[in-house]
Design a protein around this motif. Sequence first.
Motif, mmCIF file in Angstrom:
data_model
loop_
_atom_site.group_PDB
_atom_site.id
_atom_site.type_symbol
_atom_site.label_atom_id
_atom_site.label_comp_id
_atom_site.label_asym_id
_atom_site.label_seq_id
_atom_site.Cartn_x
_atom_site.Cartn_y
_atom_site.Cartn_z
ATOM 1 N N PHE A 4 -69.926 32.762 60.470
ATOM 2 C CA PHE A 4 -70.341 32.971 59.086
ATOM 3 C C PHE A 4 -71.329 31.866 58.730
ATOM 4 O O PHE A 4 -71.017 30.692 58.911
ATOM 5 C CB PHE A 4 -69.149 32.848 58.129
ATOM 6 N N ILE A 5 -72.488 32.240 58.231
ATOM 7 C CA ILE A 5 -73.466 31.268 57.751
ATOM 8 C C ILE A 5 -73.683 31.552 56.268
ATOM 9 O O ILE A 5 -74.160 32.625 55.893
ATOM 10 C CB ILE A 5 -74.793 31.366 58.519
ATOM 11 N N LYS A 6 -73.298 30.584 55.445
ATOM 12 C CA LYS A 6 -73.463 30.759 53.991
ATOM 13 C C LYS A 6 -74.828 30.230 53.589
ATOM 14 O O LYS A 6 -75.125 29.048 53.765
ATOM 15 C CB LYS A 6 -72.368 30.041 53.217
ATOM 16 N N ASP A 7 -75.652 31.124 53.038
ATOM 17 C CA ASP A 7 -76.982 30.741 52.606
ATOM 18 C C ASP A 7 -76.999 30.208 51.176
ATOM 19 O O ASP A 7 -77.712 29.250 50.891
ATOM 20 C CB ASP A 7 -77.942 31.932 52.733
ATOM 21 N N ALA A 8 -76.223 30.806 50.283
ATOM 22 C CA ALA A 8 -76.224 30.367 48.886
ATOM 23 C C ALA A 8 -74.988 30.882 48.166
ATOM 24 O O ALA A 8 -74.618 32.043 48.311
ATOM 25 C CB ALA A 8 -77.472 30.867 48.174
ATOM 26 N N THR A 9 -74.368 30.012 47.387
ATOM 27 C CA THR A 9 -73.240 30.409 46.539
ATOM 28 C C THR A 9 -73.791 31.056 45.276
ATOM 29 O O THR A 9 -74.716 30.539 44.648
ATOM 30 C CB THR A 9 -72.377 29.186 46.179
ATOM 31 N N LEU A 10 -73.200 32.195 44.901
ATOM 32 C CA LEU A 10 -73.602 32.924 43.698
ATOM 33 C C LEU A 10 -72.563 32.797 42.593
ATOM 34 O O LEU A 10 -72.908 32.761 41.420
ATOM 35 C CB LEU A 10 -73.813 34.406 44.033
ATOM 36 N N ASP A 11 -71.274 32.761 42.974
ATOM 37 C CA ASP A 11 -70.181 32.749 42.001
ATOM 38 C C ASP A 11 -68.986 32.017 42.621
ATOM 39 O O ASP A 11 -68.296 32.554 43.485
ATOM 40 C CB ASP A 11 -69.819 34.189 41.642
ATOM 41 N N SER A 12 -68.749 30.801 42.158
ATOM 42 C CA SER A 12 -67.669 29.974 42.720
ATOM 43 C C SER A 12 -66.295 30.580 42.494
ATOM 44 O O SER A 12 -65.404 30.428 43.343
ATOM 45 C CB SER A 12 -67.713 28.568 42.113
ATOM 46 N N ALA A 13 -66.091 31.259 41.384
ATOM 47 C CA ALA A 13 -64.794 31.880 41.112
ATOM 48 C C ALA A 13 -64.509 32.983 42.133
ATOM 49 O O ALA A 13 -63.377 33.101 42.637
ATOM 50 C CB ALA A 13 -64.748 32.434 39.688
ATOM 51 N N GLU A 14 -65.500 33.787 42.455
ATOM 52 C CA GLU A 14 -65.320 34.833 43.469
ATOM 53 C C GLU A 14 -65.049 34.210 44.839
ATOM 54 O O GLU A 14 -64.242 34.722 45.614
ATOM 55 C CB GLU A 14 -66.542 35.753 43.543
ATOM 56 N N MET A 15 -65.706 33.107 45.134
ATOM 57 C CA MET A 15 -65.480 32.444 46.421
ATOM 58 C C MET A 15 -64.068 31.869 46.505
ATOM 59 O O MET A 15 -63.465 31.863 47.582
ATOM 60 C CB MET A 15 -66.524 31.348 46.652
ATOM 61 N N ALA A 16 -63.511 31.413 45.394
ATOM 62 C CA ALA A 16 -62.138 30.918 45.392
ATOM 63 C C ALA A 16 -61.159 32.057 45.682
ATOM 64 O O ALA A 16 -60.193 31.889 46.442
ATOM 65 C CB ALA A 16 -61.818 30.252 44.060
ATOM 66 N N ILE A 17 -61.409 33.224 45.108
ATOM 67 C CA ILE A 17 -60.569 34.395 45.384
ATOM 68 C C ILE A 17 -60.708 34.781 46.851
ATOM 69 O O ILE A 17 -59.717 35.063 47.534
ATOM 70 C CB ILE A 17 -60.951 35.576 44.460
ATOM 71 N N TYR A 18 -61.937 34.787 47.346
ATOM 72 C CA TYR A 18 -62.174 35.110 48.756
ATOM 73 C C TYR A 18 -61.409 34.154 49.671
ATOM 74 O O TYR A 18 -60.744 34.598 50.613
ATOM 75 C CB TYR A 18 -63.672 35.061 49.071
ATOM 76 N N ALA A 19 -61.504 32.872 49.416
ATOM 77 C CA ALA A 19 -60.841 31.880 50.265
ATOM 78 C C ALA A 19 -59.340 32.128 50.319
ATOM 79 O O ALA A 19 -58.727 32.066 51.394
ATOM 80 C CB ALA A 19 -61.137 30.467 49.757
ATOM 81 N N ASP A 20 -58.751 32.443 49.186
ATOM 82 C CA ASP A 20 -57.307 32.706 49.138
ATOM 83 C C ASP A 20 -56.959 33.963 49.927
ATOM 84 O O ASP A 20 -56.067 33.952 50.776
ATOM 85 C CB ASP A 20 -56.852 32.840 47.681
ATOM 86 N N LYS A 21 -57.679 35.035 49.689
ATOM 87 C CA LYS A 21 -57.375 36.303 50.357
ATOM 88 C C LYS A 21 -57.698 36.251 51.853
ATOM 89 O O LYS A 21 -56.946 36.764 52.666
ATOM 90 C CB LYS A 21 -58.126 37.454 49.684
ATOM 91 N N ALA A 22 -58.802 35.622 52.218
ATOM 92 C CA ALA A 22 -59.183 35.550 53.634
ATOM 93 C C ALA A 22 -58.180 34.725 54.429
ATOM 94 O O ALA A 22 -57.867 35.053 55.571
ATOM 95 C CB ALA A 22 -60.590 34.965 53.773
ATOM 96 N N SER A 23 -57.642 33.680 53.823
ATOM 97 C CA SER A 23 -56.666 32.843 54.535
ATOM 98 C C SER A 23 -55.365 33.596 54.806
ATOM 99 O O SER A 23 -54.631 33.252 55.729
ATOM 100 C CB SER A 23 -56.386 31.558 53.761
#
Length: 95
Positions: free
Chosen positions: A7-26
């Motif tokens: 996974f290569i992250k180019d740019a964060t668009l929405d930190s709240a969505e990324m927090a949800i992603y991190a929780d669900k992906a883990s």
Amino acid sequence: MSTYVIFIKDATLDSAEMAIYADKASKARGENPPKPLVSYGDITTLEGPEAEGAVVLEFPDRQAALAWYESPAYQEAKQHRLKGADYRVMLVEGV
């Protein structure tokens, strides 16, 4: 043959969505959970566009990597990643 999902992250668009992603992906571990080899460590770009972050996950083989990526649990998490950041994602077989 070991297979890697990168996974290569180019740019964060929405930190709240990324927090949800991190929780669900883990929680999307599956029968052959990935072995994290790289997780947002310090990056020095030698060629190409700058990246904001990178993750490398190791799987025992291509089938296990695809089973994890295509699993309902990861696909649910992925929806939040797509809203939260611009990524490039690739599957690479080892040697």
